[in-house]
Design a protein around this motif. Structure first.
Motif, short mmCIF file in Angstrom:
data_model
loop_
_atom_site.label_atom_id
_atom_site.label_comp_id
_atom_site.label_asym_id
_atom_site.label_seq_id
_atom_site.Cartn_x
_atom_site.Cartn_y
_atom_site.Cartn_z
N THR A 135 -1.76 -0.93 18.23
CA THR A 135 -2.30 -0.29 17.03
C THR A 135 -3.81 -0.25 17.08
O THR A 135 -4.45 0.78 16.82
N GLU A 162 -6.46 2.86 17.28
CA GLU A 162 -7.57 2.99 16.33
C GLU A 162 -8.90 3.16 17.06
O GLU A 162 -9.76 3.94 16.64
N SER A 178 4.88 3.87 13.01
CA SER A 178 3.83 4.24 12.06
C SER A 178 2.43 4.10 12.64
O SER A 178 1.51 4.84 12.26
N SER A 179 2.24 3.15 13.57
CA SER A 179 0.91 2.93 14.14
C SER A 179 0.36 4.18 14.80
O SER A 179 -0.86 4.42 14.77
N ALA A 201 0.57 7.25 13.95
CA ALA A 201 -0.04 8.12 12.95
C ALA A 201 -1.15 7.41 12.16
O ALA A 201 -2.19 8.00 11.86
N ASN A 202 -0.93 6.14 11.84
CA ASN A 202 -1.89 5.39 11.03
C ASN A 202 -3.29 5.40 11.63
O ASN A 202 -4.29 5.50 10.91
N ALA A 203 -3.36 5.27 12.94
CA ALA A 203 -4.66 5.17 13.62
C ALA A 203 -5.56 6.35 13.30
O ALA A 203 -6.79 6.20 13.21
N ALA A 210 -4.73 8.75 10.63
CA ALA A 210 -4.74 8.95 9.18
C ALA A 210 -5.80 8.07 8.52
O ALA A 210 -6.40 8.45 7.51
N LEU A 211 -6.04 6.89 9.08
CA LEU A 211 -7.07 6.00 8.55
C LEU A 211 -8.43 6.65 8.50
O LEU A 211 -9.28 6.32 7.67
N LEU A 215 8.77 9.81 10.95
CA LEU A 215 7.63 9.63 10.06
C LEU A 215 7.50 10.74 9.02
O LEU A 215 7.06 10.49 7.89
N ALA A 222 4.67 7.90 3.27
CA ALA A 222 3.33 7.96 3.84
C ALA A 222 3.18 9.19 4.74
O ALA A 222 2.11 9.82 4.77
N ALA A 239 0.31 12.01 4.56
CA ALA A 239 -0.67 12.09 5.65
C ALA A 239 -0.57 13.35 6.47
O ALA A 239 -1.51 13.70 7.19
#
Length: 375
Positions: free
Chosen positions: A56, A60, A82-83, A85-87, A89-90, A323, A328, A332
């Motif tokens: 993750t 990022e 999720s990681s 996309a999260n990287a 989307a953050l 996802l 989320a 996103a």
């Protein structure tokens, strides 16, 4: 109960952990961290490798290095963790999901270019189960459209695409060393930098935005805050455990491949008779036996099979919920094009126990239990 996963203990893990404790150097960037960096760089012939606390965090870091900002778009499969996309989307990026190929569960390269807009910044590929995506076609799209490629190779350590190690093909590659992976440090990851333009800044971002690494090499007489960044260093304890696994990497790989092949042989009859589907490995891919999955007819049959296996002391699990169907994911991003296979195939997939040291007799028992369910 046959567990779904069991972290490998293959060699000098305990000895190296004791060595770290004796030296009283527990924080990151110690001797074992450096050894891990060198091992990855030499084994996979990459420009630069940096250990991180997780895959993750590696993802990022790639987002920061690419300068992802609000309004940018990033294309990726919906069938991932999720990681992935999260990287992005953050940092305010819109996630553009595209469909997968049903045979490998990887992103369908034929769907990517239609999803590209003037706002698109990167393509993120996920090498599912350690099986390579069709990287030549994806690279061609990236070249035509001026895009970065990030390889989420969390499951792909020791796998290749046309002989080239996964994680070394895109601009950035991201590994995972979570305890569910083939090589583990409990929690951990690595960022592989395949374009030397990003090497120096990556070190700074990883060191809380400071030039501490250059200071330690004697390149500057003091270090200070020079850029944005965060704390992306794993503990030396993690690195020590991981390095012991690297020393046994080929042995671990062969052990897992033997288990994978035994599963395939034992379940071939059921596949031939149309009861289930087995994994597909394209000719261009050499995989690492990260997982062995089967596909049931539908989610109802899969649920019954999971329960039946559990009743027989076998832990088997399904995998990602796509996802784009999550709360989320809807906030996103959005799915582009037809969603033909992502949900349908994800609801069929069932992961069987797979880990270093899994016994042949245990695989035989698992296969016999699956046969008893169907026959």
């Amino acid at each position: 109960m046959i567990p779904f996963n069991q972290p490998a203990l293959a060699g000098n893990e305990e000895i190296y952990l004791q060595e770290v404790l004796r030296k009283r150097k527990l924080s990151g960037e110690g001797d074992f961290t450096i050894k891990c960096h060198r091992w990855i760089e030499q084994k996979f012939n990459c420009e630069q490798a940096l250990l991180t606390p997780s895959c993750t965090h590696a993802l990022e870091m790639s987002a920061v290095l690419m300068g992802i900002k609000p309004g940018d778009e990033v294309i990726m499969p919906s069938y991932t963790f999720s990681s992935t996309a999260n990287a992005f989307a953050l940092h305010g990026a819109k996630i553009v999901f595209v469909d997968i190929k049903p045979d490998t569960m990887n992103i369908d390269e034929r769907m990517i270019e239609a999803a590209v807009t003037k706002k698109t910044k990167a393509i993120v590929v996920v090498h599912y189960a350690g099986v390579a995506c069709e990287m030549d076609a994806i690279q061609a799209i990236a070249d035509r459209c001026g895009l970065f490629i990030v390889e989420d190779a969390a499951q792909g350590v020791m796998s290749t695409y046309k002989g080239k190690p996964l994680g070394t093909i895109g601009t950035f590659g991201c590994f995972s060393f979570h305890e569910t992976k083939n090589y583990t440090s409990g929690e951990g990851g690595a960022l592989l930098i395949n374009d030397k333009r990003f090497a120096s800044r990556a070190e700074i971002i990883r060191e809380k935005g400071t030039n501490r690494k250059q200071f330690l090499r004697g390149q500057v007489d003091k270090y200070s805050w020079v850029d944005i960044g965060s704390s992306y260093l794993p503990s030396e304890l993690n690195a020590a455990y991981l390095y012991a696994q690297f020393e046994k990497a080929d042995h671990i790989n062969q052990d897992r491949l033997a288990s994978w092949e035994h599963y395939y042989h034992e379940l071939q009859e059921l596949a031939d008779r149309g009861y289930l589907d087995l994994p597909h490995i394209p000719d261009f891919a050499e995989h690492n036996a990260h997982m062995f999955y089967i596909k049931a007819k539908d989610i109802r049959e899969r649920t019954k099979l999971i329960s039946f296996l559990k009743e027989n002391d076998i832990m088997a699990v399904f995998h990602y919920i796509p996802l784009h169907s999550s709360n989320a994911g809807k906030m996103a991003g959005a799915f582009h094009g037809e969603e033909t296979y992502t949900t349908k195939e994800s609801e069929r997939l069932l992961r069987l126990p797979m880990y270093y040291g899994l016994k042949k007799e245990e695989i035989g028992h698992i296969a016999a239990t699956i046969k008893a369910f169907y026959l």
